[in-house]
Design an enzyme around this catalytic site. Structure first.
Site, PDB file in Angstrom:
ATOM      1  CD  GLU B  58      -1.599  -2.396   1.633  1.00 14.92           C
ATOM      2  OE1 GLU B  58      -0.448  -2.515   2.117  1.00 14.92           O
ATOM      3  OE2 GLU B  58      -2.393  -3.359   1.542  1.00 14.92           O
ATOM      4  CG  HIS B 128     -10.615  -5.076   8.942  1.00 13.95           C
ATOM      5  ND1 HIS B 128      -9.472  -5.512   9.544  1.00 13.95           N
ATOM      6  CD2 HIS B 128     -10.555  -5.543   7.679  1.00 13.95           C
ATOM      7  CE1 HIS B 128      -8.757  -6.230   8.667  1.00 13.95           C
ATOM      8  NE2 HIS B 128      -9.401  -6.255   7.522  1.00 13.95           N
TER       9      HIS B 128
HETATM   10  C1  TPP Z   1      -1.981  -4.212   4.924  1.00 17.81           C
HETATM   11  C2  TPP Z   1      -3.222  -4.894   4.468  1.00 17.81           C
HETATM   12  N1  TPP Z   1      -3.589  -4.823   3.190  1.00 17.81           N
HETATM   13  C3  TPP Z   1      -4.710  -5.429   2.759  1.00 17.81           C
HETATM   14  C4  TPP Z   1      -5.498  -6.130   3.626  1.00 17.81           C
HETATM   15  C5  TPP Z   1      -6.758  -6.847   3.142  1.00 17.81           C
HETATM   16  N2  TPP Z   1      -6.430  -8.291   3.061  1.00 17.81           N
HETATM   17  C6  TPP Z   1      -6.707  -9.128   4.071  1.00 17.81           C
HETATM   18  S1  TPP Z   1      -6.125 -10.651   3.807  1.00 17.81           S
HETATM   19  C7  TPP Z   1      -5.492 -10.226   2.322  1.00 17.81           C
HETATM   20  C8  TPP Z   1      -4.746 -11.226   1.499  1.00 17.81           C
HETATM   21  C9  TPP Z   1      -3.561 -11.740   2.223  1.00 17.81           C
HETATM   22  O1  TPP Z   1      -2.890 -12.650   1.445  1.00 17.81           O
HETATM   23  P1  TPP Z   1      -1.762 -13.553   2.057  1.00 17.81           P
HETATM   24  O2  TPP Z   1      -0.785 -12.708   2.805  1.00 17.81           O
HETATM   25  O3  TPP Z   1      -1.210 -14.377   0.960  1.00 17.81           O
HETATM   26  O4  TPP Z   1      -2.496 -14.471   3.119  1.00 17.81           O
HETATM   27  P2  TPP Z   1      -3.666 -15.529   2.830  1.00 17.81           P
HETATM   28  O5  TPP Z   1      -4.943 -14.770   2.896  1.00 17.81           O
HETATM   29  O6  TPP Z   1      -3.431 -16.138   1.507  1.00 17.81           O
HETATM   30  O7  TPP Z   1      -3.571 -16.494   3.951  1.00 17.81           O
HETATM   31  C10 TPP Z   1      -5.771  -8.895   2.037  1.00 17.81           C
HETATM   32  C11 TPP Z   1      -5.390  -8.202   0.792  1.00 17.81           C
HETATM   33  C12 TPP Z   1      -5.096  -6.159   4.975  1.00 17.81           C
HETATM   34  N3  TPP Z   1      -5.810  -6.799   5.911  1.00 17.81           N
HETATM   35  N4  TPP Z   1      -3.949  -5.556   5.371  1.00 17.81           N
END
Ligand code: TPP
Ligand code: MG
Lengths: 322, 321
Positions: B58, B128
């Protein structure tokens, strides 16, 4: 550290069934806001935590139920937390994405991707300075490896030789974004850039995860610096349960079928005689039946106390009313 | 008349501006599949060069947008959750906002930061559920909080056309609203609107709370004549429009989903009392100081400003003089 294959099976099975029961409770409206199911990834939390001591520290993620359970939190209080009850681990204040149990070394799941690694690094550094020979493990997804704050934590941990195991759960996607569309270079290469050893493991094999973790923990406890483990895995279910309602089209069905075919619960289960497996399964069912009953019978918190615990100093906040 | 949902109003504003102006493009997480159901259909219409899915970076992509704006484009960034604005506060405040002055007027930074689903989403808990619009008003970044589908369309269009950075908060509490909108049109930034005329008290309500204020005003009809003022843009604020209203009613109540200390309600009250002699002390209904939204639904609700509190505040203000 346990080499006990039965205990490892019990942990993956517990997480599997916990998540399935939790999804039922989401559907029934008892868990508000939904969850990020850990289904398919159980071998990682179970394998890593099997190689840790009770006093070692961990941090989890938004997909965090497995980490909290594997480190030893009470499933009944965990489920009560998801249901927003006073008997929950966080007294109903945290929910799925913030479940924490400091008593068993879980400094919290964290809902901000990439944010927890630096927190754990500081905590382990402080405990080591006090003379404790603990280590830490911080879980994060493949999405988090592109967050600057996580890479900054790699640097601090490596620079100050803080014994933190950075555990990347590479399930191939950050929500709908595939790794190939997001990660330049490699995940292990990020560790190498900071002089950190990196190991790639099959995250679907709980024993392989445990053994790799145990080797790293032995080096770290003896004074070695941080290490990275990249565990390849597959998320069996939705990114979040909202996907049960709104279908997002991003994983080809054939890939999902292939991913689901390598099941950590089945892989570990196959290492046990059937009778032993059945006995563990029955015990897990009983534990979870009691957990569901406990959670649903527990009272919701009193709204009058909505601001309790806001300040540790005892400061009381002005309310927002007229 | 066609029914337009708040969500589709945002989609339509994006599509219309992308059609009108080649320099407009979108950046964000999972926007190609439209996980937030705002960018739906846009990948197909405008292609991957203009609907860009980003890695979870971000801070980098927010400043990347600043750079693209310096080079002549008009980026719109969608943020999945309101708390991400804390992560990129540095990039917006310390760079995007400061560049025009620091460079002696050599550049503009026309970036739009869109937050669909700001505030509480019930059950998404502490990290959130924030509603940090007052922070952006404080630093002086143009900040809009549309309450209705027509304004969601019109203010987003104006935000994209604005030569300064603009943060657009689309409150979770308003995202599912629908309204008859014959011909969606741009809504000027910095202009408030009287949503309901009244004579006894002016209630200023922000974003989704406009609808709570209208409901309370309806319930109190016959007892108290409530005027509801929707500022729409929090910075720059339509002070003249508000002063005109309060000069007629003589009383002021503000309902605002910010934390109490240094929230926009405090600024609204301060500015009004600088300019208008009120008949009764003004009141505000807000989140508490330092609010962190607890997970359990009843606690989450208890921390947000509610209709009962607003009703009580109005009644007390009218009783006071
Ligand atoms: C800094 C941040 N950006 C975006 C989000 C929204 N978000 C929550 S989970 C996620 C995906 C995370 O992917 P990953 O790190 O691969 O973990 P997974 O969900 O695959 O276990 C996103 C974009 C967030 N919570 N925090
Ligand atoms: Mg992932």
């Amino acid at each position: 550290m346990t080499h006990d294959p039965v205990r490892l099976y019990r942990t993956v099975r517990l997480i599997r069934r916990f998540e399935e029961r939790a999804i039922e409770l989401v559907r029934a409206g008892e868990i508000v806001g939904g969850i990020h199911p850990y289904l398919g990834q159980e071998g990682i939390a179970a394998g890593v935590c099997a190689a840790l001591r009770d006093d070692d520290l961990v941090t989890g993620t938004h997909r965090g139920h497995g980490h909290v359970l594997a480190k030893g939190a009470d499933p009944a209080r965990m489920l009560a937390e998801l249901c927003g009850r006073v008997t929950g681990l966080n007294r109903g204040r945290g929910g799925s994405m913030h479940a924490a149990d400091f008593g068993v070394g879980v400094l919290g799941a964290n809902a901000i991707v990439g944010a927890a690694g630096a927190i754990l690094t500081g905590a382990v550094w402080a405990r080591r300075r006090r003379g404790d020979d603990i280590v830490g493990a911080t879980f994060f997804g493949d999405g988090a490896v592109n967050e600057g704050m996580l890479l900054e934590a790699f640097n601090l941990a490596a620079l100050w030789r803080v014994p933190v195991l950075f555990v990347c759960e590479n399930n191939g996607y950050a929500t709908t974004m595939p790794v190939a569309g997001a990660v330049a270079g490699t995940i292990g290469g990020r560790a190498a850039a900071f002089g950190m050893p990196a190991t790639v493991v099959d995250g679907q094999d709980p024993e392989e995860v445990r053994d790799a973790t145990a080797a790293a923990v032995t080096r770290m406890r003896a004074g070695g610096g941080p290490e990275l483990v990249e565990a390849h895995t597959y998320r069996f279910d939705a990114h979040h349960t909202f996907e049960h309602v709104v279908r997002l089209d991003y994983r080809p069905p054939a890939e999902v079928a292939r991913g689901r075919a390598r099941d950590p619960v089945a892989i570990q289960g196959a290492r046990l005689p059937r009778s032993v497996r059945d006995a563990v399964d029955a015990e897990v069912e009983a534990t979870l039946a009691a957990a569901v009953e406990y959670a649903l019978a527990s009272p919701a918190p009193d709204p009058a106390g909505a601001l309790e615990h806001l300040y540790a100093s005892g400061l009381t906040a002005r309310t927002g009313g007229g | 008349m066609p029914r337009l949902s708040y969500r589709r109003a945002l989609t339509r504003a994006l599509a219309d501006e992308m059609t009108r102006d080649e320099s407009v493009f979108l950046l964000g997480e999972d926007i190609r599949v439209a996980a937030a159901n705002v960018t739906s259909g846009l990948l197909k219409r405008f292609g991957p060069e203009r609907v860009v899915d980003t890695p979870l970076s971000e801070q980098a992509f927010t400043s990347f947008a600043t750079g693209a704006a310096l080079a002549g484009l008009r980026p719109v960034i969608e943020f999945q959750i309101p708390s991400l604005l804390f992560l990129v506060f540095e990039q917006i405040v310390n760079h995007a906002h400061k560049f025009p002055l620091m460079t002696g007027g050599q550049c503009a930074v026309p970036v739009t930061y869109l937050v669909p689903g700001s505030g509480s989403r019930t059950g998404w808990a502490g990290q959130h559920s924030d509603h940090p619009y007052s922070l952006f008003a404080h630093v002086g970044v143009t900040t809009v909080v549309p309450a209705t589908p027509a304004d969601a369309y019109g203010l987003l269009v104006s935000a994209i056309r604005c030569d300064d950075p603009v943060v657009v908060f689309a409150p979770a509490g308003a995202m599912d609203l629908r309204a008859d909108v014959a011909d969606p049109a741009p809504v000027p930034l910095g202009r408030g609107v009287v949503r309901r005329a009244g004579t006894d008290v002016t209630v200023v309500a922000v974003g989704h709370l406009v609808h709570d204020a209208l409901a309370v005003a309806g319930d109190l009809a016959g007892q108290v004549s409530v005027e509801v003022f929707d500022p729409r843009t929090l910075y720059p604020f339509d002070w003249d429009g508000l002063v005109e209203s309060v000069s007629r009613t003589g009383r002021l109540v503000v309902v605002d989903d910010s934390n109490r200390s240094c929230g926009i309600a405090g600024e609204i009250i301060a500015t009004v009392v600088e300019r208008v002699r009120l008949l009764a002390p003004p009141r505000r209904v807000t989140r508490p100081d330092g609010a962190v939204l607890p997970f359990a639904p009843a606690l989450d609700r208890a921390v947000q400003p509610g209709r009962d509190q607003l009703t009580a505040a109005i009644q007390l203000t009218v009783k006071d003089g």
